[in-house]
Design an enzyme around this catalytic site. Structure first.
Site, PDB file in Angstrom:
ATOM      1  N   ASP A 162     101.803   2.875 -32.234  1.00 50.71           N
ATOM      2  CA  ASP A 162     102.186   4.011 -33.061  1.00 50.71           C
ATOM      3  C   ASP A 162     102.750   5.075 -32.127  1.00 50.71           C
ATOM      4  O   ASP A 162     102.390   5.134 -30.942  1.00 50.71           O
ATOM      5  CB  ASP A 162     100.951   4.532 -33.805  1.00 50.71           C
ATOM      6  CG  ASP A 162     101.192   5.864 -34.465  1.00 50.71           C
ATOM      7  OD1 ASP A 162     102.047   5.937 -35.362  1.00 50.71           O
ATOM      8  OD2 ASP A 162     100.541   6.848 -34.050  1.00 50.71           O
ATOM      9  N   ALA A 163     103.608   5.945 -32.649  1.00 46.15           N
ATOM     10  CA  ALA A 163     104.235   6.960 -31.794  1.00 46.15           C
ATOM     11  C   ALA A 163     103.491   8.289 -31.816  1.00 46.15           C
ATOM     12  O   ALA A 163     102.985   8.759 -30.784  1.00 46.15           O
ATOM     13  CB  ALA A 163     105.691   7.166 -32.215  1.00 46.15           C
ATOM     14  N   TYR A 164     103.389   8.892 -33.004  1.00 44.60           N
ATOM     15  CA  TYR A 164     102.926  10.275 -33.098  1.00 44.60           C
ATOM     16  C   TYR A 164     101.399  10.360 -33.084  1.00 44.60           C
ATOM     17  O   TYR A 164     100.726   9.853 -33.970  1.00 44.60           O
ATOM     18  CB  TYR A 164     103.499  10.923 -34.360  1.00 44.60           C
ATOM     19  CG  TYR A 164     105.007  10.984 -34.325  1.00 44.60           C
ATOM     20  CD1 TYR A 164     105.664  11.764 -33.374  1.00 44.60           C
ATOM     21  CD2 TYR A 164     105.783  10.239 -35.206  1.00 44.60           C
ATOM     22  CE1 TYR A 164     107.045  11.809 -33.309  1.00 44.60           C
ATOM     23  CE2 TYR A 164     107.167  10.280 -35.157  1.00 44.60           C
ATOM     24  CZ  TYR A 164     107.792  11.063 -34.202  1.00 44.60           C
ATOM     25  OH  TYR A 164     109.162  11.106 -34.140  1.00 44.60           O
TER      26      TYR A 164
ATOM     27  N   ARG B 175     100.575  18.951 -39.444  1.00 42.60           N
ATOM     28  CA  ARG B 175     100.348  17.518 -39.289  1.00 42.60           C
ATOM     29  C   ARG B 175      99.711  16.911 -40.548  1.00 42.60           C
ATOM     30  O   ARG B 175     100.123  15.840 -41.014  1.00 42.60           O
ATOM     31  CB  ARG B 175      99.444  17.284 -38.078  1.00 42.60           C
ATOM     32  CG  ARG B 175      99.014  15.826 -37.871  1.00 42.60           C
ATOM     33  CD  ARG B 175     100.177  14.919 -37.628  1.00 42.60           C
ATOM     34  NE  ARG B 175      99.739  13.585 -37.187  1.00 42.60           N
ATOM     35  CZ  ARG B 175     100.530  12.530 -37.124  1.00 42.60           C
ATOM     36  NH1 ARG B 175     101.806  12.620 -37.476  1.00 42.60           N
ATOM     37  NH2 ARG B 175     100.067  11.362 -36.706  1.00 42.60           N
TER      38      ARG B 175
ATOM     39  N   SER C 143     106.617   2.983 -36.076  1.00 46.57           N
ATOM     40  CA  SER C 143     106.356   4.373 -36.427  1.00 46.57           C
ATOM     41  C   SER C 143     106.936   4.753 -37.781  1.00 46.57           C
ATOM     42  O   SER C 143     107.936   4.184 -38.238  1.00 46.57           O
ATOM     43  CB  SER C 143     106.960   5.284 -35.355  1.00 46.57           C
ATOM     44  OG  SER C 143     106.851   6.644 -35.705  1.00 46.57           O
ATOM     45  N   ASN C 144     106.308   5.765 -38.383  1.00 47.68           N
ATOM     46  CA  ASN C 144     106.865   6.404 -39.565  1.00 47.68           C
ATOM     47  C   ASN C 144     108.114   7.214 -39.239  1.00 47.68           C
ATOM     48  O   ASN C 144     108.882   7.571 -40.132  1.00 47.68           O
ATOM     49  CB  ASN C 144     105.836   7.353 -40.196  1.00 47.68           C
ATOM     50  CG  ASN C 144     104.790   6.646 -41.025  1.00 47.68           C
ATOM     51  OD1 ASN C 144     104.984   5.510 -41.458  1.00 47.68           O
ATOM     52  ND2 ASN C 144     103.669   7.316 -41.249  1.00 47.68           N
TER      53      ASN C 144
END
Length: 220
Positions: free
Chosen positions: A9-11, A40, A116-117
């Protein structure tokens, strides 16, 4: 290494989502942490609600809408900071251990990717800003299917592209809901619990829980 692919995942996992506000904390003022948390939380809420409704909007748009809500919710913050905060979100700080861990995994011969989203443009900006643009074998964005995690179709982006069984993929995320979704899909999952949060989904446990990515190399 025991897995063919390591997908991140990125964030919140690779990139510190709170570094955007942190970069302007002096201008934001004493409500900086509150603003960042609201931003967030709403960003994620919007992604889940839109997926349930079948009314996709890309993550950049949701990020902007969530910031607008947060600025309304915390009126003491100068709204003129909006553009600066959005620009900072395009170049979030990566966590200190990230470059070394990713490069060592790649050197081992494993495939390394992001799932990622984030929209493709957002992800590319973050990757380049962190000097990680030569590390990843692939960057999978849910934008390709117009649905956000934890829809099973988002995790299938990896297995379909690489023709792998889910069990061949080690998936790392700091978001416990994401780990729950990936576990349900069949990935081997590693929860990067950076802030010591309690477990929310005991019926969908991760294979491993770590405080950061450093331990991934020992347990990989």
């Amino acid at each position: 290494m025991t897995h063919s692919a390591y997908v991140f995942d990125a964030y919140g996992t690779l990139f510190d989502v709170h570094s955007a506000v942190g970069r302007h904390a002096g201008a934001v003022g004493p409500q900086a942490a509150t603003l960042s948390e609201i931003w967030r939380t709403k960003q994620l809420e919007y992604s889940w609600v839109r997926t349930l409704m079948g009314a996709y909007a890309d993550f950049r748009q949701l990020t902007e809408q969530a910031l607008d809500f947060a600025l309304e919710k915390v009126p003491s913050v100068d709204r003129r900071l909006r553009n600066d905060l959005l620009a900072a979100y395009s170049s979030l700080d990566c966590y200190a251990e990230v470059p070394g861990v990713l490069r060592e995994l790649k050197a081992s011969g494993a495939k390394v990717a992001i799932l990622s989203n984030g929209s493709p443009a957002m992800l590319q900006a973050a990757i380049v800003s962190a000097s990680l643009d030569h590390v990843f074998d692939a960057v999978f964005s849910v934008d390709a299917i117009g649905r956000f995690k934890t829809d099973p179709a988002t995790y299938r982006l990896v297995t379909s592209a690489w023709r792998l069984e889910p069990s061949a993929v080690s998936f790392q995320s700091s978001n416990r809901w994401d780990i729950a979704g990936a576990t349900s899909f069949g990935f081997r999952t590693v929860w990067i619990n950076r802030t010591g949060q309690p477990d929310e989904y005991p019926d969908l446990p991760p294979s491993l829980t770590l405080p950061n990515l450093d331990g991934l190399l020992a347990g990989a």
